[in-house]
Design a protein around this motif. Structure first.
Motif, PDB file in Angstrom:
ATOM      1  N   GLY A 232     -25.355  53.354 -54.364  1.00 52.58           N
ATOM      2  CA  GLY A 232     -23.905  53.534 -54.274  1.00 52.58           C
ATOM      3  C   GLY A 232     -23.576  55.007 -54.148  1.00 52.58           C
ATOM      4  N   ARG A 233     -22.640  55.459 -54.999  1.00 49.14           N
ATOM      5  CA  ARG A 233     -22.235  56.860 -54.926  1.00 49.14           C
ATOM      6  C   ARG A 233     -23.448  57.775 -55.131  1.00 49.14           C
ATOM      7  NH1 ARG A 233     -18.108  58.652 -59.579  1.00 49.14           N
ATOM      8  NH2 ARG A 233     -19.949  58.187 -60.782  1.00 49.14           N
ATOM      9  N   GLY A 234     -23.585  58.743 -54.234  1.00 53.28           N
ATOM     10  CA  GLY A 234     -24.731  59.663 -54.348  1.00 53.28           C
ATOM     11  C   GLY A 234     -24.431  60.945 -53.610  1.00 53.28           C
TER      12      GLY A 234
ATOM     13  N   SER B 226     -28.716  56.496 -68.687  1.00 54.49           N
ATOM     14  CA  SER B 226     -28.871  56.518 -67.233  1.00 54.49           C
ATOM     15  C   SER B 226     -28.478  57.840 -66.584  1.00 54.49           C
ATOM     16  CB  SER B 226     -28.046  55.379 -66.605  1.00 54.49           C
ATOM     17  OG  SER B 226     -26.667  55.588 -66.843  1.00 54.49           O
ATOM     18  N   ARG B 227     -27.904  58.784 -67.355  1.00 52.18           N
ATOM     19  CA  ARG B 227     -27.376  59.965 -66.671  1.00 52.18           C
ATOM     20  C   ARG B 227     -27.827  61.306 -67.249  1.00 52.18           C
ATOM     21  NH1 ARG B 227     -23.477  57.731 -63.475  1.00 52.18           N
ATOM     22  NH2 ARG B 227     -22.850  59.743 -62.679  1.00 52.18           N
ATOM     23  N   THR B 228     -28.461  61.328 -68.407  1.00 51.02           N
ATOM     24  CA  THR B 228     -28.763  62.645 -68.981  1.00 51.02           C
ATOM     25  C   THR B 228     -29.958  63.306 -68.293  1.00 51.02           C
ATOM     26  OG1 THR B 228     -29.948  61.464 -70.705  1.00 51.02           O
ATOM     27  CG2 THR B 228     -27.809  62.370 -71.318  1.00 51.02           C
TER      28      THR B 228
ATOM     29  N   ASN C   7     -29.065  59.930 -56.830  1.00 48.88           N
ATOM     30  CA  ASN C   7     -29.733  58.650 -57.035  1.00 48.88           C
ATOM     31  C   ASN C   7     -31.247  58.833 -57.051  1.00 48.88           C
ATOM     32  OD1 ASN C   7     -27.523  56.904 -57.412  1.00 48.88           O
ATOM     33  ND2 ASN C   7     -27.053  57.061 -55.229  1.00 48.88           N
ATOM     34  N   TYR C   8     -31.934  57.737 -57.315  1.00 49.09           N
ATOM     35  CA  TYR C   8     -33.363  57.780 -57.632  1.00 49.09           C
ATOM     36  C   TYR C   8     -34.272  57.371 -56.476  1.00 49.09           C
ATOM     37  CZ  TYR C   8     -37.686  56.117 -59.980  1.00 49.09           C
ATOM     38  OH  TYR C   8     -38.984  55.880 -60.361  1.00 49.09           O
ATOM     39  N   ALA C   9     -35.363  58.104 -56.322  1.00 48.83           N
ATOM     40  CA  ALA C   9     -36.473  57.665 -55.467  1.00 48.83           C
ATOM     41  C   ALA C   9     -37.722  57.706 -56.330  1.00 48.83           C
ATOM     42  CB  ALA C   9     -36.637  58.592 -54.281  1.00 48.83           C
TER      43      ALA C   9
ATOM     44  N   HIS D 128     -33.508  51.220 -68.494  1.00 52.35           N
ATOM     45  CA  HIS D 128     -32.851  52.529 -68.683  1.00 52.35           C
ATOM     46  C   HIS D 128     -31.740  52.830 -67.694  1.00 52.35           C
ATOM     47  CE1 HIS D 128     -35.893  53.395 -71.594  1.00 52.35           C
ATOM     48  NE2 HIS D 128     -36.846  53.199 -70.714  1.00 52.35           N
ATOM     49  N   TYR D 129     -31.823  52.239 -66.489  1.00 53.53           N
ATOM     50  CA  TYR D 129     -30.870  52.626 -65.439  1.00 53.53           C
ATOM     51  C   TYR D 129     -30.064  51.473 -64.862  1.00 53.53           C
ATOM     52  CZ  TYR D 129     -33.603  56.849 -65.725  1.00 53.53           C
ATOM     53  OH  TYR D 129     -34.220  57.959 -66.198  1.00 53.53           O
ATOM     54  N   GLY D 130     -30.496  50.222 -65.122  1.00 53.20           N
ATOM     55  CA  GLY D 130     -29.722  49.083 -64.641  1.00 53.20           C
ATOM     56  C   GLY D 130     -29.854  48.806 -63.153  1.00 53.20           C
TER      57      GLY D 130
HETATM   58  C1  LIG Z   1     -27.778  59.454 -62.415  1.00 50.50           C
HETATM   59  S1  LIG Z   1     -26.820  58.138 -61.830  1.00 50.50           S
HETATM   60  C2  LIG Z   1     -26.745  58.418 -60.107  1.00 50.50           C
HETATM   61  C3  LIG Z   1     -25.340  58.394 -59.554  1.00 50.50           C
HETATM   62  C4  LIG Z   1     -24.647  57.061 -59.576  1.00 50.50           C
HETATM   63  N1  LIG Z   1     -24.936  56.309 -58.369  1.00 50.50           N
HETATM   64  C5  LIG Z   1     -23.136  57.214 -59.734  1.00 50.50           C
HETATM   65  O1  LIG Z   1     -22.385  56.639 -58.958  1.00 50.50           O
HETATM   66  O2  LIG Z   1     -22.709  57.891 -60.643  1.00 50.50           O
HETATM   67  C6  LIG Z   1     -27.986  56.856 -62.019  1.00 50.50           C
HETATM   68  C7  LIG Z   1     -27.446  55.487 -61.643  1.00 50.50           C
HETATM   69  O3  LIG Z   1     -27.321  55.355 -60.234  1.00 50.50           O
HETATM   70  C8  LIG Z   1     -27.771  54.081 -59.800  1.00 50.50           C
HETATM   71  N2  LIG Z   1     -28.971  54.293 -58.963  1.00 50.50           N
HETATM   72  C9  LIG Z   1     -29.680  55.428 -58.848  1.00 50.50           C
HETATM   73  N3  LIG Z   1     -30.663  55.302 -57.949  1.00 50.50           N
HETATM   74  C10 LIG Z   1     -30.584  54.051 -57.471  1.00 50.50           C
HETATM   75  C11 LIG Z   1     -31.334  53.319 -56.505  1.00 50.50           C
HETATM   76  N4  LIG Z   1     -32.361  53.859 -55.862  1.00 50.50           N
HETATM   77  N5  LIG Z   1     -30.978  52.042 -56.263  1.00 50.50           N
HETATM   78  C12 LIG Z   1     -29.933  51.477 -56.916  1.00 50.50           C
HETATM   79  N6  LIG Z   1     -29.188  52.113 -57.848  1.00 50.50           N
HETATM   80  C13 LIG Z   1     -29.499  53.401 -58.118  1.00 50.50           C
HETATM   81  C14 LIG Z   1     -28.080  53.293 -61.052  1.00 50.50           C
HETATM   82  O4  LIG Z   1     -26.928  52.595 -61.418  1.00 50.50           O
HETATM   83  C15 LIG Z   1     -28.384  54.374 -62.056  1.00 50.50           C
HETATM   84  O5  LIG Z   1     -28.123  53.994 -63.381  1.00 50.50           O
END
Ligand SMILES: C[S@@+](CC[C@H](N)C(=O)[O-])C[C@H]1O[C@@H](n2cnc3c(N)ncnc32)[C@H](O)[C@@H]1O
Length: 524
Positions: A69-71, A213-215, A234-236, A324-326
């Motif tokens: 999503g948002r990234g 999920s954010r720290t 976001n995560y790779a 941890h991240y959902g």
């Molecule tokens: C550090 S935040 C990243 C920004 C987040 N997308 C936002 O809108 O605030 C981490 C969260 O982003 C989502 N996320 C990060 N990487 C992802 C990925 N590769 N696929 C799906 N969700 C992801 C998950 O919900 C995760 O808990």
């Protein structure tokens, strides 16, 4: 109930557009606020903090529906190792930075010595939310997600939908840990006179999930810090980027390492290590840099313009990611499927239990194969061949055939013991996806039996009677139902990946048995 008329659909679209415009305006002011704090994606940020945005030189906020999503996206080509974001210490929200500015909180928290660093940070977060517009973090707090899908937020139906005992056990454990953490802080939250909606378990789960999920990791507080804008990456999975670059990249856990949060915040010994790029001799993802008194993030690989810039928070299985991240990853290279092993398999080797698993490609891990080879050897010969098994070598084709047959029949037995098949889960996911897309729940009439039963149970768990209903509009349903559908989907996706790995293992074992068969001339 009927689907929305074209007129109503237009109103919904218009409302949606108006909402998006409103959100964009509020994001613009958030990025300006972040620039005033000194956060910048430029290696040479403007000296005055009058910049209208902290982004634009290197990065921009974008939506990636398929990957988080948002990234953040690159606004120009980026080179591996380039500095992409800096956040000064004063822009990081930590327990210390909140407590230093809040004397009431500072006084109250002194009497609660036994709280863990994570509990303290969660309390600080709730205290700031309670302040509303008076909080200096207000622009950031309003950009945080309203809810999360980490395992601790799963309800009983979603937990059961995981189907696999280990996953259900873990979910129940994290839920009960969240509840006991909340009970421990309840008196402090009361004492701080927070609004009633901020002292309940739901609010606690939200605060804990925000932290989980954010720290980002900081050396002085094992709870980590919340970094506005820095937490939009976001995560790779680590290792994914090495395919695209020449130098292999080491695995540096950037977002908070979860193990360090458990217990009383004891540090993971790995955290002290700096993972250095072999070429540049510098941190790859980033970290807090004492000499700059800032959190600095670097590009992990080369990026093309408009490509999503990703960070690796660490090495996680899909269950870890959910915890941890959902979320979970398709084709997670770090996926591990643990299967029940009998006591005598553990007894004949010294491999740690967490090294005995089936890999994402269906092959047994090095340790599992080695352990099973030893277990399949007559007890009186184990000592003499132990070193061969430990080195990863085959003991004999017959021995490997026993191992493969054991693995194959155990994977089959596990698949058989689960309440639904791969095909059932695929149909269920299709039905769930359709419900999310159409924003309406409709019980499809072509679902296989197991999937139909589960669909019905979901409706019942949401107090939507299963028998009589035809279509229920999601927009007319409480957000609780929509969230539950999302979590249910995650549970089904997770168990489907689990089953697919077992199916791959069965194929791998069958192929290997075939190759080892005497007809192929490989048997002695
Ligand atoms: C550090 S935040 C990243 C920004 C987040 N997308 C936002 O809108 O605030 C981490 C969260 O982003 C989502 N996320 C990060 N990487 C992802 C990925 N590769 N696929 C799906 N969700 C992801 C998950 O919900 C995760 O808990």
């Amino acid at each position: 109930m009927s689907l929305p008329s074209p007129l109503n659909q237009r109103t919904i679209v218009e409302q949606h557009r108006a909402m998006e415009e409103q959100q964009q305006a509020s994001f613009t002011s958030f990025l300006k606020w972040a620039a005033q704090l000194g956060i910048s994606d430029s290696p040479h940020p403007p000296v005055s903090s009058s910049s209208s945005s902290c982004l634009g030189h290197t990065l921009t906020v974008a939506n990636f529906p398929e990957a988080g999503g948002r990234g953040l996206a690159a606004v120009r080509e980026l080179r591996k190792g380039e500095l992409i974001l800096t956040a000064p210490k004063s822009a990081l929200m930590t327990s210390q930075s909140v407590i230093d500015k809040d004397h009431v909180l500072a006084r109250a928290i002194k009497s609660y010595h036994s709280l863990s660093p994570t509990q303290v940070l969660a309390v600080c977060l709730l205290v700031e939310v309670n302040k509303g517009r008076r909080s200096s973090w207000y622009p950031y707090l309003t950009k945080l997600p309203r809810s999360y899908d980490i395992l601790a937020s799963f309800g009983p139906f979603e937990t059961k939908a995981l189907q696999v005992d280990d996953a259900i056990w873990l979910t129940e454990k994290v839920i009960s840990k969240a509840v006991s953490d909340w009970r421990e802080v309840a008196a402090l939250l009361e004492q701080l006179k927070l609004k009633p909606q901020l002292v309940n378990l739901k609010a606690w789960l939200w605060a804990s999930a925000t932290i989980s999920s954010r720290t980002l990791h900081v050396p002085w507080d094992s709870a980590g810090c919340l970094c506005p804008v820095g937490d939009l990456f976001n995560y790779a999975a680590p290792g994914e980027e090495s395919a695209a670059t020449e130098v292999s990249v080491s695995d540096y856990s950037l977002l908070q390492v979860r193990a360090s949060r458990d217990g009383n915040g004891t540090e993971d010994p790995l955290l002290g290590d700096e993972h250095i790029d072999a070429c540049s001799g510098r941190l790859i993802d980033g970290g807090y840099e004492e000499d700059k008194a800032a959190y600095c993030l670097y590009a992990k690989k080369n990026y093309k313009i408009f490509e999503q810039v990703l960070l690796s928070y660490g090495t996680y299985t899909n269950l870890d990611l959910l915890e941890h991240y959902g979320f979970l990853l398709n084709g997670n290279p770090n996926e591990k499927v643990f299967i029940p092993l009998e006591h005598d398999i553990y007894a004949c080797h010294s491999w740690p239990a967490d090294s005995l698993y089936i890999q994402h490609d269906g092959k047994p891990s090095f340790a599992l194969l080695s352990a099973l080879r030893l277990w399949a050897t007559p007890q009186n010969q184990r000592k003499s061949v132990g070193y061969i098994a430990l080195s990863g070598s085959q003991l004999s084709p017959e021995n490997d055939t026993i191992v493969m047959k054991w693995l194959l029949s155990n994977c089959r037995a596990i698949l058989k013991s689960l309440p639904s098949t791969v095909e059932d889960d695929l149909s269920l996911l299709e039905a769930i996806g359709k419900a999310q897309l159409l924003q309406s729940i409709e019980m499809p009439n072509n679902l296989p039996c197991a999937a139909a039963i589960e669909f019905c149970k979901f409706l019942e768990s949401m107090d939507l009677c299963c028998g009589g209903i035809e279509v229920v509009l999601l927009s007319a349903l409480p957000s609780k139902v929509k969230k539950s559908i999302d979590r249910w989907e995650l549970a089904v996706q997770w168990r489907l990946k689990y089953k697919k790995t077992l199916v791959s293992c069965i194929s791998f074992c069958s192929r290997t048995i075939e190759i080892l068969s005497p007809e192929n001339g490989l048997s002695r």
